[in-house]
Design an enzyme around this catalytic site. Sequence first.
Site, PDB file in Angstrom:
ATOM      1  N   THR A  85      -3.269  -0.117   3.819  1.00 58.15           N
ATOM      2  CA  THR A  85      -3.786   0.897   2.896  1.00 58.15           C
ATOM      3  C   THR A  85      -2.746   1.416   1.913  1.00 58.15           C
ATOM      4  O   THR A  85      -2.986   1.477   0.704  1.00 58.15           O
ATOM      5  CB  THR A  85      -4.378   2.072   3.697  1.00 58.15           C
ATOM      6  OG1 THR A  85      -5.460   1.578   4.494  1.00 58.15           O
ATOM      7  CG2 THR A  85      -4.876   3.173   2.782  1.00 58.15           C
ATOM      8  N   LYS A 168      -8.369   9.863   2.858  1.00 55.93           N
ATOM      9  CA  LYS A 168      -7.049   9.726   3.472  1.00 55.93           C
ATOM     10  C   LYS A 168      -6.003  10.308   2.525  1.00 55.93           C
ATOM     11  O   LYS A 168      -6.084  10.095   1.307  1.00 55.93           O
ATOM     12  CB  LYS A 168      -6.710   8.251   3.716  1.00 55.93           C
ATOM     13  CG  LYS A 168      -7.635   7.525   4.680  1.00 55.93           C
ATOM     14  CD  LYS A 168      -7.199   6.071   4.818  1.00 55.93           C
ATOM     15  CE  LYS A 168      -8.109   5.290   5.729  1.00 55.93           C
ATOM     16  NZ  LYS A 168      -7.703   3.858   5.828  1.00 55.93           N
ATOM     17  N   ASP A 169      -4.991  10.956   3.078  1.00 58.31           N
ATOM     18  CA  ASP A 169      -3.964  11.523   2.199  1.00 58.31           C
ATOM     19  C   ASP A 169      -3.280  10.437   1.376  1.00 58.31           C
ATOM     20  O   ASP A 169      -3.047  10.598   0.179  1.00 58.31           O
ATOM     21  CB  ASP A 169      -2.938  12.337   3.000  1.00 58.31           C
ATOM     22  CG  ASP A 169      -2.350  11.605   4.193  1.00 58.31           C
ATOM     23  OD1 ASP A 169      -1.981  10.428   4.066  1.00 58.31           O
ATOM     24  OD2 ASP A 169      -2.248  12.218   5.277  1.00 58.31           O
ATOM     25  N   ASP A 312     -13.314   1.392   5.562  1.00 56.21           N
ATOM     26  CA  ASP A 312     -12.198   0.949   6.390  1.00 56.21           C
ATOM     27  C   ASP A 312     -12.399   1.360   7.843  1.00 56.21           C
ATOM     28  O   ASP A 312     -12.198   0.557   8.768  1.00 56.21           O
ATOM     29  CB  ASP A 312     -10.901   1.538   5.850  1.00 56.21           C
ATOM     30  CG  ASP A 312      -9.682   1.142   6.666  1.00 56.21           C
ATOM     31  OD1 ASP A 312      -9.251  -0.024   6.553  1.00 56.21           O
ATOM     32  OD2 ASP A 312      -9.156   1.984   7.418  1.00 56.21           O
ATOM     33  N   HIS A 316     -12.857  -1.331  10.870  1.00 56.31           N
ATOM     34  CA  HIS A 316     -11.951  -1.330  12.020  1.00 56.31           C
ATOM     35  C   HIS A 316     -12.726  -1.274  13.330  1.00 56.31           C
ATOM     36  O   HIS A 316     -12.390  -1.964  14.298  1.00 56.31           O
ATOM     37  CB  HIS A 316     -11.001  -0.129  11.951  1.00 56.31           C
ATOM     38  CG  HIS A 316      -9.726  -0.395  11.226  1.00 56.31           C
ATOM     39  ND1 HIS A 316      -8.790  -1.300  11.686  1.00 56.31           N
ATOM     40  CD2 HIS A 316      -9.223   0.130  10.080  1.00 56.31           C
ATOM     41  CE1 HIS A 316      -7.761  -1.322  10.854  1.00 56.31           C
ATOM     42  NE2 HIS A 316      -7.993  -0.473   9.857  1.00 56.31           N
ATOM     43  N   HIS A 360      -7.310  -3.722   0.525  1.00 60.54           N
ATOM     44  CA  HIS A 360      -7.123  -4.891   1.383  1.00 60.54           C
ATOM     45  C   HIS A 360      -8.489  -5.361   1.850  1.00 60.54           C
ATOM     46  O   HIS A 360      -9.499  -4.668   1.687  1.00 60.54           O
ATOM     47  CB  HIS A 360      -6.244  -4.562   2.604  1.00 60.54           C
ATOM     48  CG  HIS A 360      -6.748  -3.400   3.431  1.00 60.54           C
ATOM     49  ND1 HIS A 360      -7.801  -3.514   4.307  1.00 60.54           N
ATOM     50  CD2 HIS A 360      -6.341  -2.105   3.503  1.00 60.54           C
ATOM     51  CE1 HIS A 360      -8.023  -2.347   4.891  1.00 60.54           C
ATOM     52  NE2 HIS A 360      -7.152  -1.463   4.401  1.00 60.54           N
ATOM     53  N   HIS A 494      -6.323  -5.706   9.777  1.00 64.00           N
ATOM     54  CA  HIS A 494      -5.916  -6.396   8.549  1.00 64.00           C
ATOM     55  C   HIS A 494      -4.406  -6.322   8.473  1.00 64.00           C
ATOM     56  O   HIS A 494      -3.762  -5.753   9.353  1.00 64.00           O
ATOM     57  CB  HIS A 494      -6.553  -5.722   7.336  1.00 64.00           C
ATOM     58  CG  HIS A 494      -6.370  -4.231   7.336  1.00 64.00           C
ATOM     59  ND1 HIS A 494      -5.226  -3.616   6.849  1.00 64.00           N
ATOM     60  CD2 HIS A 494      -7.153  -3.219   7.817  1.00 64.00           C
ATOM     61  CE1 HIS A 494      -5.328  -2.308   7.013  1.00 64.00           C
ATOM     62  NE2 HIS A 494      -6.498  -2.029   7.597  1.00 64.00           N
TER      63      HIS A 494
END
Length: 554
Positions: A85, A168-169, A312, A316, A360, A494
């Site tokens: 990421t 996400k930060d 994501d 996962h 990704h 990944h």
Amino acid sequence: MTPAISFTRKIVPALLLAAFSVHAAPAPQKPVAQPRLVVVLVVDGLPQEQVTRYRDQFGQGGFRRLLEQGAWFSDAHQAHGITVTAIGHSAVLTGAYPYQHGVIGNNWIDPVTKQSVYCTEDSAHTYIGEETKAGDGTSPAKLRVTTLGDELRYGTGNQAKVITVSGKDRGAILLAGKTGTAYMYMEKSGNFASSTYYMQQHPQWVQRYQAGKPQDRYYGKSWTPLLADSAYVNDARDDIVPARAGARNTFPFAYYSDSGGLDGDYYSRLKSGPFLDELTLEFARAAVDGENLGRNRAGVPDILGVSLSAHDYVNHAYGPESKMSHDHLQRLDRMLAGFFADLDKKVGMDNVLVVLTADHGFANVPEFNETRGIPAKRVDGAQLLQDLNGHLAKTFGVDKLVTTYSLPNIYLDYALAEKNGVSRVKLEDAASSFLLRQDGLAQVYTRTQMETGAVATRMDTLMRRAWNRQLSGDLMVVTKPAWYFGKGAGGTSHGTPYTYDTNVPLMVYGPRWIKPGAYGQYAEVVDIAPTLAHLLRVRQPSASEGRVLTEVVR
């Protein structure tokens, strides 16, 4: 004869000059106006193959709008060897590879402290109005180069606005660069918040948004399939995808907390489904209104970066072949359609340039691959490093020659080896030879190889780009295709240089600037920044190595 010659010498050049003037100097055309707003969308963990596999089920206004009315590159790649990421987001607006921009993973080992560090952590700053734990992402301090947004703000005397938001930060911070403003999802409260790196308190529009508590409306609701059962007939069966400990692996998915109240347990669960992306896009809408994006009084372009994180998390947990991943992408398609419709009302889509890509791709779940006759397993990194240290101790009579690891990076103690009469090259060769004999490993790169710069294959090139001389390990390890570093049962990941991890969507929409079509030319995510710099007429980011995608520019 003399008069005739004189006539020819005078008249013919004049005629030629007149003809040249007509054909060589057409009337100047008025330059096309710049976009008023550039929207950069990053769908976290979206492989290209999912776009092509499910495109017939997309609605009219989301992905289909970009695919059919914009330029779409089918052979676009995150062209570095560690596909995670932080690195993928860094590539989008820097146009640079890790060996220059310095973000070599989500985490890596600090060369001085020998401790693990997080890509966007910065102890000098805290979240505004939210709990800040050690290691939380609060600033772009570790990003060593400029972004497109930094150059746009520089070129406009800071009049352009650059606003980013993500679940996400790292998704928000690494798009915002040094001079933009990032907002990220807080899993303890469900708010989107910024940090003191950017400001000391939130603007009024953010405070109003937070006061509305939109995150609370999903409590007690469930995520159920959007489409009819027949739409998912080609997806992997749920029983092939083993559930992770304590998790469901089949619809429906309910959103609640064990305490029965609105708390961090509930807000954290929101991340693993479509509601996180709904909230992210809702906050992006609020940013368009609150910051007046695309309607800048200075008449300069603005940038809105939106990183959509939920895909994501879903991949996962269940894999890109799952019904859950399939359904989430369809829901995201409808969300994007609504978002574009709102942009059209507020800014006018003829004033907006949209780029969509991913950080990704994804490997299939190993259990699913094995049903297809493809060898695939998880490689236990901790066990691997324990075995490597044992082998080196037996070979050289020295304990702990491996100091630490943050896979695929492994760090060796060269000083200890040399103190005991073991040369650096002998240590690297012994470690490399051992690792290549282990199940699931395909390639090992040593520091000596990286420093000499020898490149023979495409994989060599990708791994070399991912290796930073000051920060990366002394060994870099690549798994075999379809294998990945992990342990236990359930889920996938990944991070490799293989096509399923590198091949991502790259779509550019903006009819005034972009020629629509399906393009088979090779392209890279690092091409986005120089292409946008060309269209915005600003300097390229400082370490940009991409190319301008001239084939799609009007």
